[in-house]
Design a protein around this motif. Structure first.
Motif, PDB file in Angstrom:
ATOM      1  N   ASP A  81       0.826  -1.215   0.000  1.00 53.46           N
ATOM      2  CA  ASP A  81       0.000   0.000   0.000  1.00 53.46           C
ATOM      3  C   ASP A  81       0.865   1.271   0.000  1.00 53.46           C
ATOM      4  O   ASP A  81       0.388   2.355   0.311  1.00 53.46           O
TER       5      ASP A  81
ATOM      6  N   THR B  99      -3.001   4.840  -1.947  1.00 52.39           N
ATOM      7  CA  THR B  99      -2.324   3.568  -1.633  1.00 52.39           C
ATOM      8  C   THR B  99      -2.261   2.648  -2.840  1.00 52.39           C
ATOM      9  O   THR B  99      -1.576   1.626  -2.800  1.00 52.39           O
ATOM     10  N   THR B 100      -2.983   3.001  -3.883  1.00 48.78           N
ATOM     11  CA  THR B 100      -2.935   2.240  -5.130  1.00 48.78           C
ATOM     12  C   THR B 100      -2.865   3.218  -6.290  1.00 48.78           C
ATOM     13  O   THR B 100      -3.321   4.360  -6.188  1.00 48.78           O
TER      14      THR B 100
END
Length: 748
Positions: free
Chosen positions: A412, A652-653
């Motif tokens: 993440d 986080t992505t």
């Protein structure tokens, strides 16, 4: 009666003259007093002037009464005797032809409220005798009082003695009020002896009422009892113990001009920037075009146009407000797993090849790792600790090629790349720029210039007397430092200050960042020749901070070497100087917390060691502070380039960022307005500005040190001309180390 007629006829003329004197003296005195009252500048002084006019009126009326009495009584002898008395009074100097005269020139400071209308007395003490306590009054000053000791003036008096006093070693100075005490701030007193010798007595301090002050030749009582150390927070440099600016000694406070301008700018910054209506807004920015952009500079206009570009992102780490973080990367940190597969390097070269060629650079914000970011208006804020890899292209452009927003790699915590979507990459850079705001403000700016300059100043005032060459050399480089830091603690870093109210690094985060930054502080990092070499930045093209810092360091070093070399001829003289050793030891203990690992000397053992350390002190408070401070609004005036906080956690992505999520993360309207106002305040130059090398107070009197000062100014002027010529060729000029724009001290 016939005998009295000539006297009676002459009396009319005399009385007319007396009344004329009354009018001539009274009118300007009363007018000047009224001007002072109306301007609000001198109520005490005005009262004394009115009283002085009353005395003049009484004296002249008494003179007239005596002549009336003489006429009425037809007593010629009374008039003759009175005339003889007056003649004797006027001609007293003719009876003093056998007295030796000392020419005393008193210079009052040019700052507002430095003057006094009180009486000033002096006694000269020599090796062969001393003068009587003498009131310093000129003929004009005896009548209108304010002239002799008015601000910015130099007045000359005569002190008479029966015989020569020999070499002067001391003066006694005393001030007494007629009615109301008006404190006085003289700069210096120069005395010419009957033999033609000149003696210099630097004062540069407040003279209060009813106290006798002793000053030695080229020496005054040091401020050893007026300043005390305090510990604001454990783990950071110690500071001065003072609750508010009024607790500071008068000698180190702002001038009236500086105080007025600072408070005015502080109170009107939002108004001047047309942001007053936004300062308390609860709104967020709806579109990028809505974001406040009001007062602009040439550079802030450029920033607004180019802030998204990778080349400009890289440029800021060479020539922006935080140019000391970047370092050459010869091996990737273990916690930054960038691979060749991720990168697309020009010419098909590998990451390893480019590191070997010296073309890879690193930004590491590890001091921000894991800090507890601020909570503002009940909402959690976010502060990252990024790692950034930059590449120097064949076109000599420094570009970011990989960004990891947290120190610990994980699924993440992706590594963002220029090949990602527009907003993924832009958001990654925004989180880096926000982290840079906190690192710059708390580490480079606050700690490495303001707090250290305060330590240098306090140690100087506590340990070194005015006679000392170190005091004379460094005192101009401490001007206003104690008060500006006192104000910073109240307005910027207090519990109710700017950082706690608006910045992600406020609250607990600020203390943690300052403690970590202090723990990583080293002597070599404060000396540009050492620091630039350690960071591997000595050959990077277009690094104008480096070029100017090294040039200024060299100029300051030669100046310091000349001055101190005049007084210290051997290393043993440095070692035996107890005041010098107390000064450096206080700095080691209170500034660097007695940590030997910093490399800061605990004592000074050679002339060379002394010269280098003093050069660092002057450079830190002048050039380095200018580099950290002057460009704040240039690079922060367009908020998205330097967000003071971020209101959302980082992505986080990949593929989840958009313009909408960017606007949601950026500071809200109130934080933006107050951030812009603060950066505008801190970047604004005062009219009471002393450029580097310009010393208005003449502490040195010897010919050779004075020549070194002139040479210093000439070198700075030559360097400034070269900087201006270079900047004419640059798309984004680097002006923050132009000597004409660098202040002598940390004063804002």
């Amino acid at each position: 009666m016939n005998d009295s007629k000539p006297l009676e006829n002459g009396t009319n003329t005399i009385l007319t003259a007396v009344n004329s004197i009354n009018l001539i003296l009274g009118l300007p005195i009363n007018s000047y007093a009224m001007c002072l009252i109306l301007s609000g500048a001198g109520g005490t002084m005005a009262s004394e002037l009115f009283f002085l006019n009353l005395i003049v009126s009484v004296l002249t009326s008494s003179l007239a009464s005596v002549f009336y009495f003489a006429i009425y009584c037809n007593i010629k002898m009374i008039a003759v005797a009175w005339s003889a008395i007056m003649l004797f009074y006027v001609s007293v100097p003719s009876f003093q032809r056998n007295m030796v005269k000392y020419k005393v020139t008193v210079s009052t400071a040019g700052t507002s409220m430095a003057f006094t209308t009180n009486s000033v007395f002096i006694k000269l003490v020599g090796r062969e005798g001393e003068s009587k306590r003498t009131k310093l009054t000129s003929i004009i000053g005896a009548v209108i009082g304010a002239v002799d000791f008015f601000q910015g003036t130099a007045s000359t008096f005569s002190v008479d003695c029966p015989v020569s006093l020999g070499e002067l070693v001391l003066i006694e100075l005393e001030k007494k009020a007629l009615l109301m005490a008006v404190d006085w701030f003289p700069n210096k007193i120069e005395i010419e002896s009957p033999e033609g010798d000149i003696y210099h007595f630097p004062i540069y301090r407040l003279i209060a009422n009813g106290q006798t002050h002793l000053f030695k030749e080229a020496k005054a009582v040091p401020l050893l009892v007026l300043v005390w150390w305090d510990i604001a927070e454990e783990g950071i440099p110690h500071c001065m113990k003072a609750g508010n600016p009024l607790d500071l000694p008068y000698e180190v406070r702002f001038t009236f001009t500086k105080s007025t301008e600072f408070l005015f700018t502080l109170s009107t910054g939002l108004v001047e920037l047309n942001l007053k209506c936004l300062a308390n807004s609860k709104d967020t920015w709806k579109t990028i075009n809505d974001i406040a952009y009001v007062k602009s500079t040439d550079i802030s206009d450029y920033v607004r146009e180019h802030w998204k570009e990778d080349a400009f992102f890289g440029h800021q780490y060479l020539n922006g407000v935080n140019p000391i973080l970047i370092r050459r990367c010869t091996a990737l940190p273990d916690n930054f797993p960038v691979t060749n597969d991720m990168l697309s390097i020009h010419g098909g070269r590998s990451l390893e090849e480019e590191m070997k060629n010296g073309n890879m650079f690193l930004l590491d914000y590890k001091n921000l790792d894991g800090v507890e970011a601020n909570i503002i208006n009940g909402k959690q804020q976010y502060l990252m600790a990024p790692l950034v890899l930059l590449h120097l292209t064949p076109e000599r452009k420094l570009r970011p090629i990989a960004i990891q927003l947290k120190q610990k790699p994980s699924e993440d915590n992706p590594i963002f790349l220029p090949t990602d979507s527009e907003y993924d990459w832009l958001m990654a850079k925004i989180y880096v720029r926000s982290a840079d705001f906190s690192d710059h403000q708390l580490n480079f700016h606050l700690l490495r210039t303001h707090l250290l300059a305060e330590v240098f100043t306090l140690s100087l005032l506590r340990n070194v007397p005015m006679v000392h060459p170190l005091y004379k050399l460094l005192i101009p480089h401490t001007r206003f430092t104690l008060q500006i830091n006192n104000l910073a603690r109240g307005f910027l870093i207090s519990k109710k200050g700017f950082f706690n109210n608006y910045a992600a690094s406020g609250g607990k985060a600020m203390k943690t960042i300052l403690q970590r930054s202090t723990a990583s502080l080293t002597y070599s990092s404060l000396c540009p020749p050492d620091d630039i070499k350690e960071r591997g930045m000595d050959s990077v093209p277009g690094y104008y901070y480096r070029d100017d810092a090294l040039q200024l360091w060299a100029i300051i070093y030669r100046f310091v070497e000349g001055i101190l070399g005049y007084y210290y001829h051997t290393d043993a003289e440095v070692q035996k100087d107890s005041e010098l050793q107390k000064w450096i030891n206080d700095i080691f203990f209170h500034g660097f917390l007695a940590e030997a690992s910093t490399g800061v000397p605990q004592s000074l053992s050679s002339v060379g060691e002394l010269v280098k350390f003093v050069t660092m002190v002057i450079f830190t408070g002048s050039a380095q502070h200018s580099a950290a401070n002057s460009g704040q609004f240039d690079y922060g005036g367009w908020m998205p380039n330097t967000p003071i906080t971020l209101r959302c956690p980082p992505p986080t992505t990949k593929g989840s960022s958009s313009q909408s999520s960017m606007l949601e993360a950026l500071p809200d309207v109130a934080a933006t307005a107050n951030g812009l106002s603060t950066m505008w305040l801190l970047s604004k130059q005062s009219s009471d500005f002393h450029p580097l090398g310009h010393y208005k107070e003449e502490h040195f009197s010897e010919e050779i040190p004075c020549k070194f000062i002139l040479d210093f100014k000439a070198e700075l002027a030559e360097f400034g001309a070269a900087v201006n010529a270079r900047n004419q060729t640059l798309e984004v000029p680097y002006t923050y180390m132009d000597p004409q724009l660098v202040e002598n001290s940390v004063a804002v």
